[in-house]
Write a protein that holds these residues in place. Sequence first.
Motif, PDB file in Angstrom:
ATOM      1  N   GLY A  79     -34.040 -45.494  13.493  1.00 37.86           N
ATOM      2  CA  GLY A  79     -35.342 -46.073  13.173  1.00 37.86           C
ATOM      3  C   GLY A  79     -36.479 -45.077  13.084  1.00 37.86           C
ATOM      4  O   GLY A  79     -37.648 -45.469  12.989  1.00 37.86           O
ATOM      5  N   PHE A  80     -36.175 -43.769  13.112  1.00 40.44           N
ATOM      6  CA  PHE A  80     -37.190 -42.734  12.999  1.00 40.44           C
ATOM      7  C   PHE A  80     -36.908 -41.843  11.809  1.00 40.44           C
ATOM      8  O   PHE A  80     -35.765 -41.452  11.579  1.00 40.44           O
ATOM      9  CB  PHE A  80     -37.217 -41.841  14.256  1.00 40.44           C
ATOM     10  N   LEU A  81     -37.959 -41.524  11.081  1.00 48.78           N
ATOM     11  CA  LEU A  81     -37.881 -40.514  10.035  1.00 48.78           C
ATOM     12  C   LEU A  81     -38.432 -39.231  10.626  1.00 48.78           C
ATOM     13  O   LEU A  81     -39.569 -39.209  11.105  1.00 48.78           O
ATOM     14  CB  LEU A  81     -38.716 -40.919   8.817  1.00 48.78           C
ATOM     15  N   ARG A  82     -37.626 -38.182  10.621  1.00 51.01           N
ATOM     16  CA  ARG A  82     -38.085 -36.869  11.087  1.00 51.01           C
ATOM     17  C   ARG A  82     -38.296 -35.985   9.878  1.00 51.01           C
ATOM     18  O   ARG A  82     -37.406 -35.783   9.073  1.00 51.01           O
ATOM     19  CB  ARG A  82     -37.085 -36.238  12.045  1.00 51.01           C
ATOM     20  N   VAL A  83     -39.515 -35.455   9.760  1.00 51.95           N
ATOM     21  CA  VAL A  83     -39.880 -34.502   8.723  1.00 51.95           C
ATOM     22  C   VAL A  83     -40.084 -33.170   9.425  1.00 51.95           C
ATOM     23  O   VAL A  83     -40.902 -33.079  10.351  1.00 51.95           O
ATOM     24  CB  VAL A  83     -41.181 -34.923   8.003  1.00 51.95           C
ATOM     25  N   GLY A  84     -39.342 -32.154   9.024  1.00 50.08           N
ATOM     26  CA  GLY A  84     -39.445 -30.879   9.724  1.00 50.08           C
ATOM     27  C   GLY A  84     -39.332 -29.693   8.803  1.00 50.08           C
ATOM     28  O   GLY A  84     -38.831 -29.799   7.682  1.00 50.08           O
ATOM     29  N   ALA A  85     -39.813 -28.558   9.297  1.00 47.71           N
ATOM     30  CA  ALA A  85     -39.703 -27.305   8.557  1.00 47.71           C
ATOM     31  C   ALA A  85     -39.146 -26.241   9.486  1.00 47.71           C
ATOM     32  O   ALA A  85     -39.595 -26.099  10.631  1.00 47.71           O
ATOM     33  CB  ALA A  85     -41.052 -26.873   8.010  1.00 47.71           C
ATOM     34  N   TRP A  86     -38.160 -25.507   8.996  1.00 53.80           N
ATOM     35  CA  TRP A  86     -37.590 -24.387   9.717  1.00 53.80           C
ATOM     36  C   TRP A  86     -38.116 -23.108   9.093  1.00 53.80           C
ATOM     37  O   TRP A  86     -38.254 -23.020   7.864  1.00 53.80           O
ATOM     38  CB  TRP A  86     -36.062 -24.414   9.635  1.00 53.80           C
ATOM     39  N   ASP A  87     -38.438 -22.123   9.929  1.00 50.78           N
ATOM     40  CA  ASP A  87     -38.809 -20.808   9.410  1.00 50.78           C
ATOM     41  C   ASP A  87     -38.162 -19.730  10.267  1.00 50.78           C
ATOM     42  O   ASP A  87     -37.621 -20.008  11.339  1.00 50.78           O
ATOM     43  CB  ASP A  87     -40.328 -20.636   9.318  1.00 50.78           C
ATOM     44  N   ALA A  88     -38.217 -18.500   9.802  1.00 48.18           N
ATOM     45  CA  ALA A  88     -37.509 -17.389  10.433  1.00 48.18           C
ATOM     46  C   ALA A  88     -38.331 -16.676  11.500  1.00 48.18           C
ATOM     47  O   ALA A  88     -38.009 -15.553  11.869  1.00 48.18           O
ATOM     48  CB  ALA A  88     -37.060 -16.400   9.355  1.00 48.18           C
ATOM     49  N   ASP A  89     -39.372 -17.293  12.014  1.00 53.89           N
ATOM     50  CA  ASP A  89     -40.169 -16.706  13.089  1.00 53.89           C
ATOM     51  C   ASP A  89     -39.905 -17.496  14.369  1.00 53.89           C
ATOM     52  O   ASP A  89     -40.272 -18.667  14.453  1.00 53.89           O
ATOM     53  CB  ASP A  89     -41.648 -16.760  12.729  1.00 53.89           C
ATOM     54  N   PRO A  90     -39.290 -16.879  15.387  1.00 56.76           N
ATOM     55  CA  PRO A  90     -38.960 -17.624  16.600  1.00 56.76           C
ATOM     56  C   PRO A  90     -40.164 -17.901  17.515  1.00 56.76           C
ATOM     57  O   PRO A  90     -40.034 -18.640  18.484  1.00 56.76           O
ATOM     58  CB  PRO A  90     -37.936 -16.728  17.299  1.00 56.76           C
ATOM     59  N   LEU A 116     -53.377 -32.039  12.007  1.00 58.91           N
ATOM     60  CA  LEU A 116     -53.045 -33.174  11.139  1.00 58.91           C
ATOM     61  C   LEU A 116     -51.671 -33.735  11.484  1.00 58.91           C
ATOM     62  O   LEU A 116     -51.486 -34.954  11.557  1.00 58.91           O
ATOM     63  CB  LEU A 116     -53.078 -32.756   9.669  1.00 58.91           C
ATOM     64  N   VAL A 117     -50.712 -32.858  11.702  1.00 61.07           N
ATOM     65  CA  VAL A 117     -49.362 -33.297  12.070  1.00 61.07           C
ATOM     66  C   VAL A 117     -49.425 -34.080  13.375  1.00 61.07           C
ATOM     67  O   VAL A 117     -48.870 -35.173  13.495  1.00 61.07           O
ATOM     68  CB  VAL A 117     -48.395 -32.093  12.184  1.00 61.07           C
ATOM     69  N   SER A 118     -50.126 -33.542  14.355  1.00 60.72           N
ATOM     70  CA  SER A 118     -50.263 -34.199  15.651  1.00 60.72           C
ATOM     71  C   SER A 118     -50.938 -35.563  15.531  1.00 60.72           C
ATOM     72  O   SER A 118     -50.556 -36.524  16.196  1.00 60.72           O
ATOM     73  CB  SER A 118     -51.064 -33.294  16.585  1.00 60.72           C
ATOM     74  N   SER A 119     -51.929 -35.661  14.653  1.00 60.53           N
ATOM     75  CA  SER A 119     -52.658 -36.921  14.472  1.00 60.53           C
ATOM     76  C   SER A 119     -51.864 -37.965  13.706  1.00 60.53           C
ATOM     77  O   SER A 119     -51.982 -39.156  13.980  1.00 60.53           O
ATOM     78  CB  SER A 119     -53.966 -36.671  13.715  1.00 60.53           C
ATOM     79  N   CYS A 120     -51.073 -37.530  12.742  1.00 59.00           N
ATOM     80  CA  CYS A 120     -50.398 -38.460  11.837  1.00 59.00           C
ATOM     81  C   CYS A 120     -49.000 -38.872  12.286  1.00 59.00           C
ATOM     82  O   CYS A 120     -48.545 -39.965  11.968  1.00 59.00           O
ATOM     83  CB  CYS A 120     -50.311 -37.853  10.441  1.00 59.00           C
ATOM     84  N   ALA A 121     -48.320 -38.002  13.005  1.00 60.99           N
ATOM     85  CA  ALA A 121     -46.953 -38.303  13.442  1.00 60.99           C
ATOM     86  C   ALA A 121     -46.986 -39.163  14.697  1.00 60.99           C
ATOM     87  O   ALA A 121     -47.907 -39.059  15.512  1.00 60.99           O
ATOM     88  CB  ALA A 121     -46.188 -37.009  13.701  1.00 60.99           C
ATOM     89  N   ASP A 122     -45.980 -40.006  14.845  1.00 60.81           N
ATOM     90  CA  ASP A 122     -45.852 -40.775  16.079  1.00 60.81           C
ATOM     91  C   ASP A 122     -45.466 -39.854  17.240  1.00 60.81           C
ATOM     92  O   ASP A 122     -45.803 -40.112  18.390  1.00 60.81           O
ATOM     93  CB  ASP A 122     -44.809 -41.885  15.907  1.00 60.81           C
ATOM     94  N   LEU A 123     -44.760 -38.777  16.931  1.00 62.53           N
ATOM     95  CA  LEU A 123     -44.368 -37.769  17.900  1.00 62.53           C
ATOM     96  C   LEU A 123     -44.149 -36.491  17.116  1.00 62.53           C
ATOM     97  O   LEU A 123     -43.682 -36.537  15.977  1.00 62.53           O
ATOM     98  CB  LEU A 123     -43.075 -38.202  18.604  1.00 62.53           C
ATOM     99  N   TRP A 124     -44.498 -35.351  17.685  1.00 61.85           N
ATOM    100  CA  TRP A 124     -44.224 -34.088  17.011  1.00 61.85           C
ATOM    101  C   TRP A 124     -43.804 -33.072  18.050  1.00 61.85           C
ATOM    102  O   TRP A 124     -44.009 -33.254  19.247  1.00 61.85           O
ATOM    103  CB  TRP A 124     -45.427 -33.594  16.206  1.00 61.85           C
ATOM    104  N   GLY A 125     -43.203 -31.988  17.596  1.00 65.73           N
ATOM    105  CA  GLY A 125     -42.798 -30.934  18.510  1.00 65.73           C
ATOM    106  C   GLY A 125     -42.187 -29.766  17.759  1.00 65.73           C
ATOM    107  O   GLY A 125     -42.212 -29.716  16.533  1.00 65.73           O
ATOM    108  N   TRP A 126     -41.636 -28.866  18.511  1.00 70.05           N
ATOM    109  CA  TRP A 126     -40.959 -27.710  17.921  1.00 70.05           C
ATOM    110  C   TRP A 126     -39.846 -27.286  18.861  1.00 70.05           C
ATOM    111  O   TRP A 126     -39.831 -27.653  20.038  1.00 70.05           O
ATOM    112  CB  TRP A 126     -41.940 -26.560  17.676  1.00 70.05           C
ATOM    113  N   GLN A 127     -38.912 -26.530  18.337  1.00 69.83           N
ATOM    114  CA  GLN A 127     -37.826 -25.993  19.145  1.00 69.83           C
ATOM    115  C   GLN A 127     -37.305 -24.726  18.487  1.00 69.83           C
ATOM    116  O   GLN A 127     -37.358 -24.590  17.261  1.00 69.83           O
ATOM    117  CB  GLN A 127     -36.702 -27.014  19.285  1.00 69.83           C
TER     118      GLN A 127
END
Length: 146
Positions: A79-90, A116-127
């Motif tokens: 029931g969740f759509l996750r939109v994410g971006a991966w990049d080569a900077d750890p 904007l991501v924090s305001s618009c997403a129901d939840l956001w994060g990184w790993q």
Amino acid sequence: MPEIEGTDPSEPEPWEYVLHIPHDLRAVTVCRRTVRLILTMHGLIRLTDIAELLATELVSNAVRHTKGPVALRLRMRDGFLRVGAWDADPEPPQPPLSAEALTQLTYLEEGRGLALVSSCADLWGWQPLSRSGIKGKYVWGDLVAA
């Protein structure tokens, strides 16, 4: 179709798309249009505007602030759509500005993406996340699809 024990027949099958993009800001437009097409095909047109915004901010941040490969990932599960971006900077992303700080800095052209991501997403994060032996990070925003 027979029901498999323990599954909810009303719950759609999970899916995932990954788009590897060149390290070029023009690829942001390709990502935005790809998000709209995928969500339309899956009957999630009501999420397209916000998902496009998340993809645009996440991918443009990855291209602007890192070097090397970038990938957009869309995933629907539970029931969740996750939109994410991966990049080569750890290195972790800079924390987003607060709403108060944003109102004070309305003249800035940059620095508002994660806010904007924090305001618009129901939840956001990184790993931290490695791909093909390259250390990097994955920054994402979740949208409730139900």
